[in-house]
Design a protein around this motif. Structure first.
Motif, short mmCIF file in Angstrom:
data_model
loop_
_atom_site.label_atom_id
_atom_site.label_comp_id
_atom_site.label_asym_id
_atom_site.label_seq_id
_atom_site.Cartn_x
_atom_site.Cartn_y
_atom_site.Cartn_z
N MET A 1 0.85 -1.21 0.00
CA MET A 1 0.00 0.00 0.00
C MET A 1 0.88 1.26 0.00
SD MET A 1 -3.40 0.57 0.51
CE MET A 1 -4.22 2.13 0.34
N PHE A 2 0.64 2.14 -0.90
CA PHE A 2 1.36 3.41 -1.03
C PHE A 2 2.86 3.25 -1.32
CE2 PHE A 2 -2.32 4.94 1.49
CZ PHE A 2 -2.72 5.96 0.66
N SER A 3 3.28 2.05 -1.75
CA SER A 3 4.72 1.85 -1.96
C SER A 3 5.26 2.74 -3.09
CB SER A 3 5.03 0.38 -2.23
OG SER A 3 4.26 -0.07 -3.30
N CYS B 1 -7.07 1.24 2.60
CA CYS B 1 -6.32 1.69 3.78
C CYS B 1 -6.70 0.84 4.99
CB CYS B 1 -6.62 3.16 4.09
SG CYS B 1 -5.86 4.31 2.93
N LYS B 2 -7.99 0.65 5.16
CA LYS B 2 -8.48 -0.17 6.28
C LYS B 2 -7.95 -1.59 6.21
CE LYS B 2 -11.49 1.97 9.06
NZ LYS B 2 -11.39 2.03 10.50
N GLN B 3 -8.05 -2.15 5.00
CA GLN B 3 -7.60 -3.54 4.82
C GLN B 3 -6.10 -3.68 5.08
OE1 GLN B 3 -9.13 -4.59 0.96
NE2 GLN B 3 -11.22 -4.74 1.76
N ALA B 4 -5.36 -2.62 4.80
CA ALA B 4 -3.91 -2.65 5.02
C ALA B 4 -3.56 -2.39 6.49
CB ALA B 4 -3.22 -1.62 4.12
N GLY B 5 -4.59 -2.19 7.32
CA GLY B 5 -4.37 -1.99 8.75
C GLY B 5 -3.97 -0.57 9.11
N LEU B 6 -4.17 0.36 8.19
CA LEU B 6 -3.81 1.76 8.46
C LEU B 6 -4.95 2.45 9.22
CD1 LEU B 6 -2.38 2.62 4.92
CD2 LEU B 6 -1.06 2.16 7.01
N THR B 7 -4.58 3.38 10.09
CA THR B 7 -5.58 4.16 10.79
C THR B 7 -6.04 5.29 9.87
OG1 THR B 7 -4.53 3.69 12.90
CG2 THR B 7 -6.03 5.56 12.85
N PRO C 1 -19.47 3.39 4.77
CA PRO C 1 -19.81 2.61 5.96
C PRO C 1 -18.60 1.93 6.59
CG PRO C 1 -21.16 1.95 4.06
CD PRO C 1 -20.16 2.94 3.57
N GLY C 2 -18.51 2.03 7.91
CA GLY C 2 -17.50 1.29 8.68
C GLY C 2 -16.09 1.85 8.60
N ILE C 3 -15.91 3.05 8.06
CA ILE C 3 -14.55 3.60 7.93
C ILE C 3 -14.22 4.57 9.06
CG2 ILE C 3 -13.00 4.96 6.46
CD1 ILE C 3 -13.61 2.35 5.11
N ALA D 1 -12.69 7.49 -3.88
CA ALA D 1 -12.43 7.64 -2.44
C ALA D 1 -12.78 6.37 -1.67
CB ALA D 1 -13.19 8.84 -1.88
N ALA D 2 -13.92 5.77 -1.98
CA ALA D 2 -14.34 4.56 -1.26
C ALA D 2 -13.31 3.44 -1.43
CB ALA D 2 -15.72 4.10 -1.75
N GLN D 3 -12.85 3.30 -2.64
CA GLN D 3 -11.83 2.28 -2.96
C GLN D 3 -10.56 2.51 -2.13
OE1 GLN D 3 -10.90 2.54 -7.13
NE2 GLN D 3 -9.18 1.12 -6.97
N LEU D 4 -10.11 3.75 -2.08
CA LEU D 4 -8.89 4.08 -1.34
C LEU D 4 -9.07 3.87 0.17
CD1 LEU D 4 -5.98 5.13 -1.36
CD2 LEU D 4 -6.89 7.45 -1.28
N LEU D 5 -10.22 4.31 0.69
CA LEU D 5 -10.48 4.17 2.13
C LEU D 5 -10.54 2.70 2.53
CD1 LEU D 5 -13.23 6.93 2.51
CD2 LEU D 5 -10.96 6.98 3.56
N ARG D 6 -11.22 1.90 1.72
CA ARG D 6 -11.32 0.45 2.04
C ARG D 6 -9.94 -0.19 2.01
NH1 ARG D 6 -16.15 0.38 -1.11
NH2 ARG D 6 -14.93 -0.35 -2.89
#
Ligand code: MG
Length: 231
Positions: free
Chosen positions: A1-3, A112-118, A139-141, A105-110
């Motif tokens: 993620m973000f590499s 980030c969450k999946q990668a364990g980022l706050t 939802p859930g972010i 945005a939804a794609q990026l937020l999901r």
């Protein structure tokens, strides 16, 4: 993620949190804000162009109003005047068709969450029921403990305060976070807080305006950022 950010000098191994601005990043709402500001200040005897709204995005309501008042009235607006103008602005804004979530945005937020980022929201907005609006679109972010809004800060962007508070809420240092911003003043705030700042150009300003504000990189859309970040 973000590499992909390593090529711009950011050490992604230590990345813990992503600090997101809201208007113009998570919601395609800047057209409405521009319309609302132009109409509202005019009703109270001030003038503001749409371009000025984009250039000053991120300031608090009072900060924006006083910027106009000091030049056009040659004095500061009183607290009563600020309140009246901001109420008009909010009323016009709320009468406009609701802004849609920003594509990508939804794609990026999901991701980030999946990668364990706050994921932290850092906005100058003082809109009521912000969390419900975010929950509806994403939802859930977002949770209230990871939100910095107009009610939390004294100075607002371009002061580093909102992003410093975002770091504090995320429990990480500046080198462990990145900022996603669309506005020149928001970019200045992110950089003043010492954070690697991605400028996402979702509005009418030139890329150079975001770069000159100090953005570490400038991308053309949230969709483009989501695609790059996933690599
Ligand atoms: Mg913004």
């Amino acid at each position: 993620m973000f590499s992909f950010l390593t090529q711009y000098g950011f050490e992604t191994n230590y990345l813990k949190a992503v600090l997101f601005d809201m208007d113009g990043v998570l919601f395609d709402s800047m057209r409405n804000h521009a319309e609302a500001w132009v109409q509202a200040v005019e009703k109270h005897g001030l003038q503001m162009t749409r371009e000025m709204v984009y250039e000053n995005e991120g300031r608090t309501g009072d900060g924006t109003i006083n910027l106009l008042a000091e030049v056009q009235w040659r004095r500061k607006a009183t607290p009563e005047e600020c309140k009246a103008i901001y109420e008009t602005k909010s009323r016009v804004f709320n009468s406009l068709p609701e802004a849609l979530p920003m594509p990508g945005a939804a794609q990026l937020l999901r991701a980030c969450k999946q990668a364990g980022l706050t994921v932290v929201l850092v906005t100058g907005s003082g809109q009521k029921s912000l969390l419900e609006k975010l929950e509806h679109a994403y939802p859930g972010i977002f949770t209230s403990e990871y939100m910095v809004t107009a009610f939390d800060v004294k100075y607002g962007k371009p002061h580093p305060e909102p992003y410093l508070m975002g770091l504090k809420k995320a429990g990480c240092s500046a080198s462990e976070a990145i900022v996603v911003e669309n506005a020149p003043l928001g970019i200045r705030a992110g950089r003043a807080a010492g954070i690697f700042t991605i400028g996402v150009n979702t509005g009418p300003l030139a890329d150079a305006v975001l770069a000159n504000a100090g953005a570490n990189i400038v991308v053309g859309s949230m969709k483009e950022l989501a695609e790059c970040a996933a690599l």
